[in-house]
Design a protein around this motif. Structure first.
Motif, PDB file in Angstrom:
ATOM      1  N   VAL A 133       0.808  -1.153   0.028  1.00 18.99           N
ATOM      2  CA  VAL A 133       0.008   0.151   0.112  1.00 18.99           C
ATOM      3  C   VAL A 133       0.909   1.243   0.045  1.00 18.99           C
ATOM      4  CG1 VAL A 133      -2.149  -1.067   1.222  1.00 18.99           C
ATOM      5  CG2 VAL A 133      -0.201  -0.068   2.533  1.00 18.99           C
ATOM      6  N   GLY A 134       2.141   1.105  -0.155  1.00 21.35           N
ATOM      7  CA  GLY A 134       2.957   2.237  -0.261  1.00 21.35           C
ATOM      8  C   GLY A 134       4.216   1.837  -0.290  1.00 21.35           C
ATOM      9  N   GLN A 135       5.123   2.686  -0.536  1.00 20.79           N
ATOM     10  CA  GLN A 135       6.846   2.728  -0.719  1.00 20.79           C
ATOM     11  C   GLN A 135       7.474   3.982  -0.279  1.00 20.79           C
ATOM     12  OE1 GLN A 135       9.267   3.937  -3.187  1.00 20.79           O
ATOM     13  NE2 GLN A 135       7.758   5.735  -3.389  1.00 20.79           N
ATOM     14  N   GLY A 136       8.581   3.768   0.112  1.00 16.91           N
ATOM     15  CA  GLY A 136       9.437   4.957   0.600  1.00 16.91           C
ATOM     16  C   GLY A 136      10.961   4.709   0.598  1.00 16.91           C
ATOM     17  N   GLY A 137      11.624   5.559   0.777  1.00 17.04           N
ATOM     18  CA  GLY A 137      13.462   5.443   0.975  1.00 17.04           C
ATOM     19  C   GLY A 137      13.828   6.626   1.437  1.00 17.04           C
ATOM     20  N   VAL A 138      15.161   6.472   2.145  1.00 17.03           N
ATOM     21  CA  VAL A 138      15.778   7.537   2.231  1.00 17.03           C
ATOM     22  C   VAL A 138      17.240   7.167   1.530  1.00 17.03           C
ATOM     23  CG1 VAL A 138      16.719   6.202   4.399  1.00 17.03           C
ATOM     24  CG2 VAL A 138      17.086   8.839   4.065  1.00 17.03           C
ATOM     25  N   HIS A 139      17.668   8.231   0.748  1.00 19.60           N
ATOM     26  CA  HIS A 139      18.821   8.213   0.064  1.00 19.60           C
ATOM     27  C   HIS A 139      19.847   9.442   0.205  1.00 19.60           C
ATOM     28  CE1 HIS A 139      15.444   6.406  -2.788  1.00 19.60           C
ATOM     29  NE2 HIS A 139      15.978   5.620  -1.952  1.00 19.60           N
ATOM     30  N   GLU A 140      21.160   9.273   0.173  1.00 19.52           N
ATOM     31  CA  GLU A 140      22.037  10.071   0.046  1.00 19.52           C
ATOM     32  C   GLU A 140      21.946  10.811  -1.339  1.00 19.52           C
ATOM     33  OE1 GLU A 140      26.974  11.123   0.802  1.00 19.52           O
ATOM     34  OE2 GLU A 140      26.091   9.055   0.586  1.00 19.52           O
ATOM     35  N   ILE A 141      22.111  12.145  -1.330  1.00 21.86           N
ATOM     36  CA  ILE A 141      21.932  12.838  -2.730  1.00 21.86           C
ATOM     37  C   ILE A 141      23.250  13.802  -2.836  1.00 21.86           C
ATOM     38  CG2 ILE A 141      19.464  12.558  -3.459  1.00 21.86           C
ATOM     39  CD1 ILE A 141      19.093  15.001  -2.078  1.00 21.86           C
ATOM     40  N   GLY A 160      11.772  10.182   0.707  1.00 21.60           N
ATOM     41  CA  GLY A 160      10.354  10.135  -0.134  1.00 21.60           C
ATOM     42  C   GLY A 160       9.539   9.007   0.169  1.00 21.60           C
ATOM     43  N   LEU A 161       8.265   9.441  -0.015  1.00 20.08           N
ATOM     44  CA  LEU A 161       7.249   8.253   0.011  1.00 20.08           C
ATOM     45  C   LEU A 161       6.131   8.577  -0.651  1.00 20.08           C
ATOM     46  CD1 LEU A 161       4.646   9.055   2.394  1.00 20.08           C
ATOM     47  CD2 LEU A 161       6.508   9.326   3.850  1.00 20.08           C
ATOM     48  N   SER A 162       5.508   7.409  -0.895  1.00 18.37           N
ATOM     49  CA  SER A 162       3.928   7.703  -1.621  1.00 18.37           C
ATOM     50  C   SER A 162       2.982   6.546  -1.206  1.00 18.37           C
ATOM     51  CB  SER A 162       4.246   7.593  -3.184  1.00 18.37           C
ATOM     52  OG  SER A 162       4.921   6.505  -3.701  1.00 18.37           O
ATOM     53  N   LEU A 163       1.802   6.800  -0.946  1.00 18.81           N
ATOM     54  CA  LEU A 163       0.804   5.680  -0.573  1.00 18.81           C
ATOM     55  C   LEU A 163      -0.173   5.641  -1.472  1.00 18.81           C
ATOM     56  CD1 LEU A 163       0.399   6.787   3.152  1.00 18.81           C
ATOM     57  CD2 LEU A 163       1.798   5.076   2.600  1.00 18.81           C
ATOM     58  N   ALA A 164      -0.764   4.470  -1.609  1.00 21.38           N
ATOM     59  CA  ALA A 164      -1.704   4.047  -2.240  1.00 21.38           C
ATOM     60  C   ALA A 164      -3.047   5.008  -1.945  1.00 21.38           C
ATOM     61  CB  ALA A 164      -2.114   2.649  -2.406  1.00 21.38           C
ATOM     62  N   GLU A 165      -3.951   5.464  -2.782  1.00 21.39           N
ATOM     63  CA  GLU A 165      -5.113   6.209  -2.767  1.00 21.39           C
ATOM     64  C   GLU A 165      -5.792   5.371  -1.341  1.00 21.39           C
ATOM     65  OE1 GLU A 165      -8.690   8.230  -5.096  1.00 21.39           O
ATOM     66  OE2 GLU A 165      -8.067   6.235  -5.441  1.00 21.39           O
ATOM     67  N   SER A 166      -5.906   4.230  -1.371  1.00 23.68           N
ATOM     68  CA  SER A 166      -6.811   3.393  -0.406  1.00 23.68           C
ATOM     69  C   SER A 166      -6.243   3.478   0.924  1.00 23.68           C
ATOM     70  CB  SER A 166      -7.014   1.994  -0.886  1.00 23.68           C
ATOM     71  OG  SER A 166      -5.679   1.409  -0.744  1.00 23.68           O
ATOM     72  N   ALA A 167      -4.871   3.847   1.208  1.00 20.02           N
ATOM     73  CA  ALA A 167      -4.154   3.914   2.411  1.00 20.02           C
ATOM     74  C   ALA A 167      -4.084   5.203   3.077  1.00 20.02           C
ATOM     75  CB  ALA A 167      -2.627   3.493   2.160  1.00 20.02           C
ATOM     76  N   THR A 204       5.172   5.634   8.449  1.00 20.64           N
ATOM     77  CA  THR A 204       6.104   5.438   7.459  1.00 20.64           C
ATOM     78  C   THR A 204       7.222   6.500   7.650  1.00 20.64           C
ATOM     79  OG1 THR A 204       4.467   4.407   5.789  1.00 20.64           O
ATOM     80  CG2 THR A 204       6.543   5.201   5.050  1.00 20.64           C
ATOM     81  N   MET A 205       6.772   7.736   7.606  1.00 23.05           N
ATOM     82  CA  MET A 205       7.717   8.656   8.027  1.00 23.05           C
ATOM     83  C   MET A 205       8.833   8.338   9.239  1.00 23.05           C
ATOM     84  SD  MET A 205       8.300  11.083   5.833  1.00 23.05           S
ATOM     85  CE  MET A 205       8.906  12.602   6.432  1.00 23.05           C
ATOM     86  N   GLN A 206       8.124   8.311  10.124  1.00 18.24           N
ATOM     87  CA  GLN A 206       9.005   7.885  11.529  1.00 18.24           C
ATOM     88  C   GLN A 206       9.661   6.536  11.146  1.00 18.24           C
ATOM     89  OE1 GLN A 206       5.467   6.740  14.075  1.00 18.24           O
ATOM     90  NE2 GLN A 206       5.897   8.931  15.212  1.00 18.24           N
ATOM     91  N   ILE A 207       9.439   5.488  10.544  1.00 17.12           N
ATOM     92  CA  ILE A 207      10.262   4.524  10.110  1.00 17.12           C
ATOM     93  C   ILE A 207      11.626   4.989   9.486  1.00 17.12           C
ATOM     94  CG2 ILE A 207      10.655   2.632   8.695  1.00 17.12           C
ATOM     95  CD1 ILE A 207       9.205   2.020  11.258  1.00 17.12           C
ATOM     96  N   LEU A 208      11.347   5.961   8.350  1.00 15.80           N
ATOM     97  CA  LEU A 208      12.289   6.494   7.466  1.00 15.80           C
ATOM     98  C   LEU A 208      13.268   7.315   8.222  1.00 15.80           C
ATOM     99  CD1 LEU A 208      10.103   6.947   4.137  1.00 15.80           C
ATOM    100  CD2 LEU A 208      11.939   5.141   4.822  1.00 15.80           C
ATOM    101  N   LEU A 209      12.826   8.224   9.195  1.00 15.47           N
ATOM    102  CA  LEU A 209      13.460   8.708   9.937  1.00 15.47           C
ATOM    103  C   LEU A 209      14.308   8.107  10.814  1.00 15.47           C
ATOM    104  CD1 LEU A 209      10.990  11.779  10.799  1.00 15.47           C
ATOM    105  CD2 LEU A 209      13.291  12.192   9.666  1.00 15.47           C
ATOM    106  N   ARG A 210      13.927   6.956  11.404  1.00 17.94           N
ATOM    107  CA  ARG A 210      14.740   6.169  12.277  1.00 17.94           C
ATOM    108  C   ARG A 210      15.975   5.426  11.202  1.00 17.94           C
ATOM    109  NH1 ARG A 210      18.003   3.355  13.359  1.00 17.94           N
ATOM    110  NH2 ARG A 210      18.015   1.545  14.623  1.00 17.94           N
TER     111      ARG A 210
END
Length: 208
Positions: free
Chosen positions: A94-102, A113-120, A129-135
């Motif tokens: 229902v979603g995807q995300g990531g944290v990348h060095e640029i 970056g993250l994006s969620l399905a409309e239904s989610a 999801t943001m909390q996980i990515l910040l961790r």
């Protein structure tokens, strides 16, 4: 800072939050890359992008994206520069995300970056999801973490503010992807998320 556990880069894993045991955050690896494309290629999942900003996911573009991911994935096994996740409920993505060095933008800078399905949407998944990515940002060898969105994305702007980001208008372009944001979220204390209460299950060597 080196990662607290290199297995985040060398192994497959599943993360859950005690507050959201129904949601699994699984490591995105090459064999399941198609699940990311299902989220990214559906225009309903990007309601705040203008028609001009919506990407056309042709077979060529999908293959280019897949190859960029694989190159970054393989490099990160030793350089610790990127981590990507799928968000799943009941085995459904229902979603995807990531944290990348640029580094092409600034040395020591990582982007979330993250994006969620409309239904989610509207179910607290964006915050989780943001909390996980910040961790996970704490595992990368970077100094600064930021994120971005389009001006019209008021829900994301509210979420970023609640997590401690400040916002600044600036168009962000990334080579190979074009304009990815009109607003930047900055100055977040990502290190305070290092002690996020989460459960990690390492499930074996990361697949090729």
């Amino acid at each position: 800072m080196p990662p607290s556990d290199t297995r985040f880069f060398t192994e497959d894993w599943i993360i859950t939050l005690p507050s959201r045991p129904d949601v699994k955050f699984i490591r995105l690896t090459p064999p399941v890359f198609g699940e990311r494309i299902k989220i990214l290629a559906n225009p309903l999942n990007h309601p705040f992008d203008s028609s001009a900003d919506k990407e056309e996911w042709t077979p060529i573009k999908i293959e280019e994206s897949r190859q960029r991911f694989i190159d970054q994935y393989n490099l990160s096994k030793t350089k610790y520069r990127a981590l990507d996740i799928l968000v799943q409920i009941g085995g459904k993505t229902v979603g995807q995300g990531g944290v990348h060095e640029i580094p092409m933008v600034k040395a020591g800078l990582a982007n979330i970056g993250l994006s969620l399905a409309e239904s989610a949407r509207g179910k607290g998944l964006g915050k989780a999801t943001m909390q996980i990515l910040l961790r996970l940002s704490n595992e990368l060898e970077v100094d600064i973490v930021h994120a971005g969105t389009m001006l019209a994305n008021k829900p994301m702007r509210a979420l970023a503010a609640a997590l401690g980001f400040t916002e600044r208008e600036e168009v962000l372009s990334i080579p190979g992807r074009g304009v990815v944001a009109e607003l930047l979220f900055e100055n977040v204390d990502y290190k305070k998320f290092k002690d996020l209460d989460m459960d990690v299950e390492f499930t074996g060597p990361a697949p090729d």
